[in-house]
Design an enzyme around this catalytic site. Structure first.
Site, PDB file in Angstrom:
ATOM      1  N   PHE A 240       0.808  -1.211   0.000  1.00  0.00           N
ATOM      2  CA  PHE A 240       0.000   0.000   0.000  1.00  0.00           C
ATOM      3  C   PHE A 240       0.845   1.266   0.000  1.00  0.00           C
ATOM      4  O   PHE A 240       0.331   2.352   0.266  1.00  0.00           O
ATOM      5  CB  PHE A 240      -0.974   0.009   1.189  1.00  0.00           C
ATOM      6  CG  PHE A 240      -1.710  -1.298   1.358  1.00  0.00           C
ATOM      7  CD1 PHE A 240      -1.504  -2.096   2.472  1.00  0.00           C
ATOM      8  CD2 PHE A 240      -2.603  -1.745   0.389  1.00  0.00           C
ATOM      9  CE1 PHE A 240      -2.170  -3.317   2.614  1.00  0.00           C
ATOM     10  CE2 PHE A 240      -3.276  -2.966   0.522  1.00  0.00           C
ATOM     11  CZ  PHE A 240      -3.056  -3.743   1.644  1.00  0.00           C
ATOM     12  N   ALA A 510       0.928  -2.945 -13.673  1.00  0.00           N
ATOM     13  CA  ALA A 510       0.138  -3.624 -14.707  1.00  0.00           C
ATOM     14  C   ALA A 510       0.468  -3.071 -16.083  1.00  0.00           C
ATOM     15  O   ALA A 510       0.768  -3.812 -17.017  1.00  0.00           O
ATOM     16  CB  ALA A 510      -1.350  -3.508 -14.401  1.00  0.00           C
ATOM     17  N   ILE A 626      -8.787  -4.429 -18.837  1.00  0.00           N
ATOM     18  CA  ILE A 626      -8.700  -5.181 -17.588  1.00  0.00           C
ATOM     19  C   ILE A 626      -8.086  -6.541 -17.897  1.00  0.00           C
ATOM     20  O   ILE A 626      -8.569  -7.268 -18.771  1.00  0.00           O
ATOM     21  CB  ILE A 626     -10.106  -5.360 -16.972  1.00  0.00           C
ATOM     22  CG1 ILE A 626     -10.691  -3.995 -16.616  1.00  0.00           C
ATOM     23  CG2 ILE A 626     -10.059  -6.269 -15.750  1.00  0.00           C
ATOM     24  CD1 ILE A 626      -9.903  -3.197 -15.589  1.00  0.00           C
ATOM     25  N   LYS A 699      -4.338   0.557 -17.905  1.00  0.00           N
ATOM     26  CA  LYS A 699      -4.128   1.780 -17.138  1.00  0.00           C
ATOM     27  C   LYS A 699      -3.732   1.516 -15.686  1.00  0.00           C
ATOM     28  O   LYS A 699      -3.078   2.336 -15.062  1.00  0.00           O
ATOM     29  CB  LYS A 699      -5.413   2.624 -17.142  1.00  0.00           C
ATOM     30  CG  LYS A 699      -5.708   3.320 -18.465  1.00  0.00           C
ATOM     31  CD  LYS A 699      -6.947   4.209 -18.317  1.00  0.00           C
ATOM     32  CE  LYS A 699      -7.245   5.005 -19.564  1.00  0.00           C
ATOM     33  NZ  LYS A 699      -8.456   5.843 -19.390  1.00  0.00           N
ATOM     34  N   GLU A 703      -5.226   1.520  -7.181  1.00  0.00           N
ATOM     35  CA  GLU A 703      -5.530   2.604  -6.228  1.00  0.00           C
ATOM     36  C   GLU A 703      -6.822   3.362  -6.494  1.00  0.00           C
ATOM     37  O   GLU A 703      -7.354   4.008  -5.596  1.00  0.00           O
ATOM     38  CB  GLU A 703      -4.355   3.593  -6.211  1.00  0.00           C
ATOM     39  CG  GLU A 703      -3.094   2.977  -5.619  1.00  0.00           C
ATOM     40  CD  GLU A 703      -1.848   3.789  -5.922  1.00  0.00           C
ATOM     41  OE1 GLU A 703      -1.474   4.587  -5.050  1.00  0.00           O
ATOM     42  OE2 GLU A 703      -1.267   3.629  -7.013  1.00  0.00           O
TER      43      GLU A 703
END
Lengths: 737, 349, 326
Positions: A240, A510, A626, A699, A703
Site C-alpha cells: 500500500f 500492470a 482489464i 491503465k 488505487e
C-alpha cells in the site's frame, strides 16, 4: 490479445497462499539466522548522549548491541537514492529526529533473547524543543517547485483569473477540510533477512514493493557494485505504499549481518510500524469554488498543506486531483509543506488522489447543495472533455458511462435531496456520490521470455506481486502474445537478477510490466516463426512470416503446421529467448492519461448514538483494458474498503506533549473489520479502448478504488443527518450533537 | 465466476518433478565456468551403485542460504548446480574436474572451495557413505562456528570452519556415528539453563521442542518448527493472522505460551489439506478469490472452519458470518469474498 | 518477555501453594497476561498455569448460576442458562474482543484484565500504575478512550471489560480462595479506584485464586440487556457501554441494575441512579434521569467530554431495551 487476457482466471499463486506454503520475507528458511530487534527513541527530537548497554550485552545469546558508537560506518551514508526513496537513520550519528526512531540494535540467537535484551538497553537522551502540531508551524509553511509521484510534476499551477472567477459566481463555497495522519498497516510487518556470502556480496530477502530500489539503496550505503547485491521478494503481505521505500531497518539488518558475521533477520513489531516506515501525512485543504446559477464553475481553487519531517521532503499532492477533474474557467492548485518532528510520511494508497478527492468531492457536494442541484448533475455540468490544466485530450475517458452504470445500479434516482429526511428501522438513511480518478502511470520496464523445449514458456520480470495479481495477469498477457494456453506459461518475479521493473506503486506495474511482457513475447513469437520459416525441416519452410498464426503452441499457415516444441527441438533443444524493454513514447505525452470512476454510498446513521454504517458502496470504473476480471474486482473492492477506513476509522494519534504516536497498535488504530463492510459492488468496463496509454492498453487499478469513496460516504452522511463533517474520521462523537 | 485453467505456480512452489524436468530441458552448463565466486561445496558422487546424491531438500537449501554458499553435485554423466534461489542447473560431464581434485570413480568426495577458488578441504568418503546426510551435518556445523571475526577475516573463518566441519563429519561417518532426523527444521534454539521440553501435537504429529517457557505457540511454530503458514501480524491478539485450532477451537497463537497447549491437538494451515487435495474451505477461498496478498489468509481459513463447527446446526446469515469473522483483519479488503465463501461452504455442508 | 519459571498446577491446592511464592502470577487463557508480559508491563518471575484445573462448570445453585473461574468467555456466553437467566452477561461477553480471544479468555482472567490505556502499555511513557509515583503522561495526553468517572490525579485509565459491567449490574459475587481459606467478594468491591495508588487494582490478597462467580438469577437479571457503542462495528473497546436490568411488575419498576462501561476506572455501578427508577413507570424521562445521575461527578478532558452525553444516551437506550425484553 484474445483468449486469456480479461478472463477471470484463478490466481497462479493462490494455492501457495491458501495452503500456507507461500514464504514471505521473514519466513524464508535460512539456517543459522540471528535475530535483530531495534531499540527506539523516546524523545521526538534531540540526541542520544550515552548508552548503557552492559546489561543487554551480558544476556545469554546476545551477539551484539549496536549503537552509533560501534556500528560500522556506511561508505555511502543514509541518504535517499531517488525521489521516491527516503532518508533513513541507521546508527551513523547520535541525532534523534522523531519519537520511536531506531537508535540501537540488539542481535541475539533467539527472538525472545533479542526482544528482552533490547528492553535492557538504556539510552540517555538530551531532548530538544519539538513540535508535532501542524498549527504550531503553519506560519512557516513553504512551497516546492515540484513533487514526485511516478513522475515529476509542478507543485503549483494557476490558470485563468482565480479571484475574479471566485467573485463572479453567485454560488460560492470556501471550506477547509482536515485529514489526520494515517498509517498503512499491512498485515505483514516489514521484515528483512540479510545474508553476506563474502565481504562484498549480500543477498537480502525483504518485504518490499520494489527489489531494485532495495538493491540501489544497499549498494550505495555499503559502497558495493549493484550486481553484488541480490534482493528477492516472492511474496509480500500487503504494501500500500509503505514498502515502496527502503527504510532504516533494511539497512540496519544488512549492517548487523555484516558486523556479527551471521545472517540476520529483523522483523518490525506492530508498534514499530508507526512512524519509521511512513504513513499518510496530516493534510489541511482549503477548497474555494464559485459557479453560475446553472452550476458551471467559474473558478476552482484547491490548496493543500501537508506535513513532512525535519530531515526529508515528502509532499502528498492532494490538490493535483483538481487539475484533471472539472472544466472550470479558472483553476488554481497549490501545495505547501510544514516541517514537524515526525518520521517522514510517504505514498499511501492513492497519495494525493484519495486525500484530494475527499476535499474536492465534498466541496462539489456542498456547492450542489447550495445550488439546490443534484450532485451528479453538477458533475455532468462540469464534465471536462479535455484536461482542464493543460487542454490535452484524454487518451480515453468513459466517466459518463461510469456515472450512469453506477447510478443505475445504485438507484441514485431514489435519493431524497433533503438532508435528514429519511429514516428506516430507527436509522437515518442518506445517499452520496463522488467522482473517482487516478493517473495512468507507465514507467520503463523490461522482461525476458523463454520458450522451453517442451513447448512451455517462462517469462520473467523483476516486479513484485503485493496481492495485486501480477503473477497471474502477466502469465495471461504472455499466453495471448505467444499464442499458447495460459497453463503452459509461468511468470516469475521478485528477483534483481531478472530484468528490471519499476516498484509496485502508482498503479504502474500492470501497464508497465504487461507492456514489457507483451513486447518480449511478441519478439519471441516472431523469432520462433522466423526460425520455422527458415528451417528446411519445418512444414512451414518458406512461408511468409506475416501469415503465420499461432494458437495453443501450434504455428500454421496455408494448411501447414508446426509446433513451438518442434521448432526448438530442431534448433538444438535449447530454450529460445527474447528480451524487451517497454517505455512510454513521445506520442503518449500528447494526451492526458487518467482512469475515472464514480462512487455511490448509502449510509445508515444512528440518530442518538452517532454510529455510522456504510450499508452499500457501489462504484463503476473505467481503466483501459482489464487483464483479469477476478483479480481486478478484488483490487477495486479492496480500494473501496480502504475508503470506508479513511472515512470512518483511521487516525494516527500523536500525543502533542510527548511528540509520540500513541495509537500504536491495531486496537488503537482502527482499520475496517469484516463487520464494517457490508455491500460493496465494484463495476468496471472490461475494455476501455485506449491505443495511446500503453502497448498493452492497460491503465492500472490498484488505487483508483479508494478515490472518491471517503467523499461519497461523507456526502451520504450529510444527506442522512444534515451535518457536514469536514474532518476525518467521522466517529460517533462528531455526530452526537 | 467461471473456473479458469490453473496457472503455473510461481518458483519455489514447483514440484520436484517439474524441477527435474526443467533441469533436463535446459542447456547444461560448463562446470569450470559455472563454479566461480564462492564459497562452493563440490560433491563428487559416483554412479547409482554407490552413494546417494544430495537432492535439493528444504533443509539443505536453508543451510546453503545461511552460508551464502552454493553446491555442485557432480556425477560421471554430468551433474547439477544448486544455488538456493535459482532453478537447479544441469552440468555437462567434467572429467577434468574429477581429475583435478583426485576424486575416485567408486567413492564419494567432498571438496570445499573458498570464494577465490582455493581448495580448503578435500576428503574422500567411504563407499557406503550417505553423502546428502553428511553434507547437511557439515553445513550445520560450519554455521555454528561463525563468530564476529577479530583476528581472522570473517571469510577466512567461515571457510576454515566449513572445512573443519566437513572433515569432522567425514570422521564421524567413518566411525559410524548415528544419524539425526533429516527433517529437522531451521534450528534457532540454543543452549541455556532455562530450557524445558515441550511436547506439542501439531497436525497429528508429536514434536518435542527444547525451548524456554516464554516462547509463544506462534513463535514455536514459525521459528522452531519452520511451520510458517501461521502468520505473525501484530503479536498481540489484535489481528487474528496467527489463528490456529486447539482441540478444534480457534485461538490467537501469539497470546499462548507453547507450553500452555502441551498435549492438545493443534491444527495449523499446513494440516488442512490431505496431500494434494485441498480442504473445501481452502478450495473455496481459491475459487472465489477471497484473498489478495494472502498474508491473513491462513488465519481466515482456519477461523472460517472453526466458525462453521461452532455454529453447526444453527442458521448463519451474512451478519453472523461477518461478526463471526471479525477477529481476522484483512487490510486488502477481501471481506465480501470471504463472506461469500463462508456462506457457500456453510450452505453446502 | 523476561525469563519465567513455569509450573502447571494439577490441583487447586498445588496452585495455591505455588501462588504463595512472591512474584508469581496465575496463568489461565493468557489473553491479558501473556500480552502484558510480552510488553514487559507485567513481569512475574514465576507463572503458574491454572488453565487445566477443574473450574469450568456452569451450574445452577441456590437461585442463581455459579460460573467456574476457568469457564471460557465463549462457553459462558453460549450457555443456555446464562442466555435465558442472565442475557446481559451473554451479550456483554459476545460484544467483547474476538471469537479467538473469547475462546481462550476465562472468567477469572476477564475479571483481572488490565487497562488498555496506551500509556500503561508503553514503557517509554510515565505511568503511575506501572511505576508507582512515576507520573502519568495520559493526564495531559491522548485521553479519548479514558475514563470520566472514578478518576484521580494519579490515573484516568478506563476499565476495559464488558463482562464486568454486566456482572456489576447483576450483583455478582466473586469467590476466591487463599491461604486464609475461601471468601466471597461483592462485585463492587473487587476492583479498586485508582485514588492515590493506581498500582493497587484488586481487593485480593497475594496468592488468592479466583474460584468462581455467583450471579443471582433475579427477575431483573432475566430482563437484562447490554449495549455497547464503539468506533467500528466489531473488535473494539467501548466508547461507552451499559448493562441494564429491570424488573417491571404492574407497570412499575420493582428492581433495577445499571452499570456503565468505557467511562469508569472500574466497572461503574451507580446505586443512586438505580434507586430513582424504583416505583416509577418505565419511561424515557425516568431513564434519562437515572442516566444523568449515573454520570454525575464526571471529570472530563477535552477529547473525552463527549462520553458523558454518549453514555447517558447509551444508558437510556439500554434501559429501554431492558424494559421491552420479555
Amino acid at each position: 490479445m484474445k483468449d486469456s487476457v480479461g478472463k477471470p482466471l484463478v490466481r497462479a499463486d493462490g494455492r501457495a497462499k491458501v495452503t500456507g506454503q507461500a514464504r514471505y520475507s521473514a519466513e524464508v528458511q535460512v539456517a543459522g539466522v540471528a535475530y535483530a530487534v531495534m531499540v527506539t527513541s523516546r524523545s521526538a527530537r534531540g540526541r542520544v548522549a550515552s548508552f548503557d548497554t552492559a546489561s543487554a550485552e551480558r544476556e545469554p545469546g546476545v551477539l551484539a548491541v549496536l549503537t552509533h558508537q560501534n556500528a560500522m560506518r556506511l561508505p555511502g551514508g543514509e541518504g535517499a537514492v531517488d525521489p521516491s526513496d527516503r532518508v533513513v537513520q541507521v546508527l551513523q550519528d547520535d541525532r534523534i529526529f522523531y519519537s520511536n526512531q531506531p537508535i540501537a540494535l540488539v542481535v541475539a540467537d533467539t527472538l525472545e533473547r533479542a526482544t528482552h535484551a533490547a528492553l535492557l538497553v538504556r539510552a540517555r537522551e538530551e531532548p530538544e524543543k519539538f513540535t508535532v502540531r501542524l498549527d504550531d508551524e503553519i506560519d512557516r509553511a513553504f512551497p516546492q517547485q515540484t513533487f514526485s509521484s511516478a513522475g515529476t510534476f509542478p507543485a503549483d499551477e494557476v490558470h485563468g483569473d482565480i479571484e475574479g472567477g471566485l467573485s463572479r459566481g453567485p454560488a460560492r463555497i470556501d471550506q477547509t477540510y482536515e485529514m489526520p495522519p494515517e498509517t498503512h498497516n499491512p498485515i505483514e510487518p516489514h521484515a528483512t533477512i540479510a545474508v553476506w556470502s563474502g565481504p562484498d556480496r549480500v543477498t537480502v530477502y525483504d518485504a518490499t514493493q520494489g527489489v531494485f530500489g532495495v538493491r540501489k539503496k544497499l549498494a550505495k550505503a555499503f559502497g558495493l557494485p549493484p550486481e553484488n547485491v541480490r534482493v528477492l521478494t516472492k511474496f509480500v503481505g500487503g504494501g500500500f505504499g509503505c514498502k515502496g521505500s527502503v527504510w532504516s531497518h533494511v539497512v540496519l539488518s544488512t549492517l548487523a549481518a555484516k558486523q556479527v558475521g551471521r545472517p540476520v533477520k529483523l522483523v518490525l513489531t506492530r508498534q514499530q510500524m508507526f512512524g519509521m516506515v511512513g504513513g499518510r501525512p496530516r493534510i489541511r485543504q482549503r477548497l474555494r469554488a464559485a459557479a453560475t446559477q446553472d452550476g458551471r464553475l467559474t473558478a476552482l481553487s484547491h490548496q493543500s498543506t501537508s506535513t513532512t519531517s525535519r530531515f526529508d521532503i515528502f509532499l502528498e499532492p492532494a490538490a493535483s486531483v483538481s487539475r484533471h477533474m472539472y472544466a472550470s474557467a479558472a483553476l488554481e492548485t497549490r501545495h505547501r509543506l510544514v516541517r514537524l518532528d515526525i518520521g517522514t510520511p510517504t505514498y499511501m494508497r492513492a497519495p494525493g488522489e484519495s486525500s484530494g478527492s475527499f476535499a474536492l468531492e465534498s466541496a462539489m457536494d456542498e456547492l450542489a447543495h447550495e445550488l439546490k442541484m443534484d450532485p451528479l448533475e453538477l458533475r455532468l455540468r462540469n464534465y471536462a472533455e479535455v484536461d482542464p490544466s493543460n487542454g490535452k485530450p484524454f487518451s480515453s475517458k468513459s466517466l459518463r458511462t461510469c456515472y450512469q452504470m453506477a447510478a443505475d445500479r445504485f438507484g441514485w434516482r431514489r435519493r431524497n435531496p433533503s438532508p435528514r429526511a429519511v429514516r428506516r428501522d430507527g436509522w437515518l438513511v442518506g445517499m452520496g456520490m463522488a467522482t473517482a480518478s487516478y493517473p495512468a502511470n507507465f514507467n520503463k520496464a523490461s522482461a525476458v521470455a523463454r520458450l522451453l523445449p517442451d513447448g512451455s514458456a517462462v517469462v520473467q520480470s523483476g516486479a513484485v506481486d503485493i496481492g495485486t495479481g501480477t503473477y497471474t495477469v502477466m502469465a495471461q498477457v504472455a499466453a495471448d502474445a505467444l499464442g499458447v494456453s495460459p497453463e503452459r506459461v509461468k511468470f516469475d518475479l521478485g528477483d534483481t537478477e531478472m530484468p528490471e521493473a519499476p516498484r509496485s506503486g502508482g498503479s504502474q506495474t500492470a501497464a508497465s510490466v504487461s507492456s514489457a511482457v507483451l513486447l518480449a513475447c511478441r519478439a519471441l513469437r516472431d523469432k520462433l516463426i522466423g526460425m520455422a520459416v527458415a528451417d528446411p525441416r519445418s512444414p512451414l519452410k518458406g512461408a511468409a512470416a506475416a501469415y503465420v498464426a499461432v494458437a495453443d503452441g501450434r504455428l500454421s499457415a496455408g494448411g501447414a503446421s508446426d509446433a513451438y516444441a518442434d521448432v526448438v527441438a530442431r534448433a538444438g533443444g535449447r530454450p529460445v529467448e527474447a528480451r524487451a524493454d517497454a517505455q512510454p513514447d513521445q506520442e503518449r505525452k500528447k494526451y492526458a492519461l487518467q482512469s475515472f470512476g464514480a462512487q455511490f454510498a448509502e449510509v445508515h446513521v444512528d440518530p442518538e448514538l452517532g454510529q455510522v454504517r456504510v450499508a452499500r458502496l457501489v462504484a463503476a470504473f473505467a481503466a483501459g483494458r482489464i487483464l483479469n476480471a477476478r483479480t481486478a474486482r478484488s483490487q477495486l473492492m479492496g480500494g473501496m474498503v480502504w475508503g470506508i477506513g479513511m472515512a470512518l476509522h483511521e487516525h494516527t494519534v500523536y500525543d502533542e506533549k510527548l511528540g509520540r504516536i500513541m495509537s500504536r497498535d491495531l486496537a488503537d488504530y482502527h482499520v475496517p473489520t469484516n463487520a464494517d463492510v457490508l455491500e460493496i459492488v465494484p463495476l468496471f468496463l472490461e475494455i476501455e479502448e485506449d491505443p495511446h496509454v500503453a502497448p498493452s492498453g492497460v491503465k492500472g487499478i490498484g488505487e483508483i478504488g479508494i478515490t472518491g469513496a471517503a467523499a461519497a460516504i461523507a456526502n451520504a452522511v450529510f444527506n442522512a443527518t444534515g451535518k457536514r463533517i469536514r474532518s476525518l474520521p467521522i466517529t460517533p462523537d462528531k455526530l452526537l450533537l | 465466476m467461471a473456473d479458469g485453467p490453473q496457472l503455473k505456480p510461481p518458483n519455489g512452489d514447483a514440484s520436484p518433478g517439474e524441477r527435474r524436468e526443467r533441469e533436463g530441458l535446459c542447456k547444461p552448463a560448463d562446470a569450470s565456468n559455472a563454479i566461480s565466486g564462492g564459497p562452493w561445496v563440490l560433491a563428487f558422487c559416483p554412479g547409482p551403485s554407490g552413494s546417494t546424491c544430495p537432492r535439493p531438500s528444504e533443509a539443505l537449501l536453508a543451510e546453503l542460504r545461511g552460508l551464502g554458499a552454493s553446491l555442485a553435485v557432480l556425477r560421471p554423466d554430468g551433474g547439477t548446480l544448486l544455488r538456493p534461489e535459482d532453478s537447479p542447473q544441469p552440468l555437462r560431464p567434467a572429467p577434468a574436474l574429477w581429475a583435478r581434485h583426485g576424486a575416485p570413480p567408486d567413492r564419494a568426495t567432498l571438496v570445499v572451495l573458498d570464494d577465490e577458488g582455493q581448495v580448503r578441504l578435500c576428503r574422500t568418503l567411504d563407499a557406503s557413505a550417505d553423502v546428502e546426510w553428511m553434507l547437511l551435518r557439515a553445513l550445520r556445523d560450519a554455521a555454528r562456528a561463525r563468530a564476529p571475526a577479530s583476528l581472522v577475516s570473517r571469510r577466512e573463518l567461515l571457510v576454515c570452519a566449513l572445512a573443519a566441519a566437513v572433515a569432522a563429519a567425514v570422521l564421524d561417518a567413518c566411525a559410524g556415528a548415528p544419524r539425526g532426523a533429516d527433517q529437522r527444521p531451521v534450528q534457532t534454539a540454543s543452549s541455556g539453563p532455562d530450557l524445558i521440553d515441550v511436547a506439542l501435537v501439531i497436525n497429528g504429529e508429536r514434536r518435542v521442542l527444547r525451548i524456554e517457557p516464554r516462547v509463544t505457540l506462534l513463535d514455536a511454530l514459525r521459528e522452531q518448527l519452520g511451520l510458517t503458514g501461521t502468520k505473525k501480524g501484530c503479536d498481540m491478539g489484535q489481528c487474528g493472522a496467527c489463528t490456529v485450532l486447539v482441540d478444534g477451537k480457534r485461538i490467537d497463537s501469539c497470546l499462548a505460551l507453547a507450553v500452555q497447549h502441551e498435549g492438545r491437538e493443534i491444527t495449523t494451515i499446513e494440516g488442512l489439506a490431505r496431500g494434494e487435495d485441498l480442504h473445501p474451505m481452502q478450495a473455496a477461498f481459491l475459487e472465489q478469490d477471497a484473498f489478495q496478498c494472502g498474508y491473513c489468509t491462513p488465519g481466515q481459513i482456519l477461523s472460517a472452519v472453526a466458525l462453521l463447527a461452532e455454529r453447526k446446526g444453527q442458521p448463519l446469515d451474512d451478519d453472523a458470518i461477518r461478526e463471526g469473522m471479525s477477529g481476522n483483519l484483512c487490510r486488502c479488503g477481501a471481506y465480501p469474498n470471504i463472506v461469500a465463501v463462508v456462506r457457500g461452504v456453510a450452505g453446502r455442508s | 518477555m523476561r525469563l519465567i519459571h513455569f509450573q502447571r498446577a494439577s490441583g487447586i491446592d498445588e496452585a495455591l501453594r505455588a501462588g504463595s511464592v512472591p512474584d508469581t502470577a496465575f496463568l489461565a487463557g493468557g489473553t491479558s497476561l501473556v500480552d502484558l508480559m510480552k510488553l514487559e508491563v507485567l513481569h512475574p518471575a514465576r507463572v503458574v498455569d491454572v488453565g487445566r484445573l477443574a473450574l469450568t462448570r456452569i451450574d445452577s445453585e441456590g437461585g442463581g448460576l455459579r460460573i467456574g473461574a476457568l469457564a471460557t468467555n465463549t462457553d459462558v456466553a453460549q450457555n443456555g442458562e446464562v442466555k435465558k437467566k442472565l442475557p446481559a452477561l451473554s451479550e456483554a461477553l459476545l460484544s467483547g474482543a474476538s471469537p479467538q480471544l473469547r475462546n481462550a479468555a476465562t472468567v477469572g482472567g476477564n475479571l483481572l484484565q488490565r487497562t488498555r490505556c496506551a500509556y500503561y502499555r508503553d514503557l517509554a511513557t510515565a505511568c503511575n500504575k506501572r511505576n508507582p509515583g512515576g507520573g502519568c503522561d495520559a493526564l495531559q495526553g491522548w485521553t479519548r478512550m479514558h475514563a470520566v468517572l472514578g478518576t484521580s490525579d494519579q490515573c484516568i485509565a478506563a476499565h476495559p471489560s464488558d463482562m464486568c459491567v454486566a456482572l456489576a449490574a447483576l450483583d455478582a459475587t466473586v469467590r476466591v480462595r487463599g491461604a486464609a481459606g475461601e471468601r466471597d467478594i461483592p462485585f463492587a468491591e473487587l476492583h479498586l479506584l485508582p485514588g492515590e495508588h493506581p498500582e493497587r487494582e484488586f481487593a485480593l490478597a497475594p496468592g488468592e485464586l479466583i474460584i468462581s462467580v455467583f450471579v443471582p438469577a433475579t427477575p431483573q437479571a432475566a430482563r437484562s440487556r447490554y449495549l455497547k457503542v464503539r468506533d467500528r462495528a466489531s473488535y473494539a473497546f467501548a466508547l461507552a457501554s451499559c448493562a441494564a436490568a429491570l424488573h417491571v411488575e404492574g407497570g412499575r419498576i420493582r428492581a433495577a441494575g445499571l452499570a456503565l462501561g468505557g467511562v469508569g476506572t472500574k466497572p461503574w455501578r451507580v446505586p443512586e441512579a438505580e434507586a430513582t427508577l424504583i416505583g416509577k413507570a418505565p419511561s424515557t424521562e425516568a431513564f434519562a434521569r437515572a442516566a444523568e445521575i449515573a454520570l454525575r461527578g464526571a471529570r472530563t478532558r477535552p477529547d473525552n467530554a463527549f462520553k458523558v452525553e454518549l453514555a447517558r444516551r447509551t444508558a437510556v437506550r439500554a434501559l429501554r431495551r431492558a424494559a421491552e425484553a420479555t
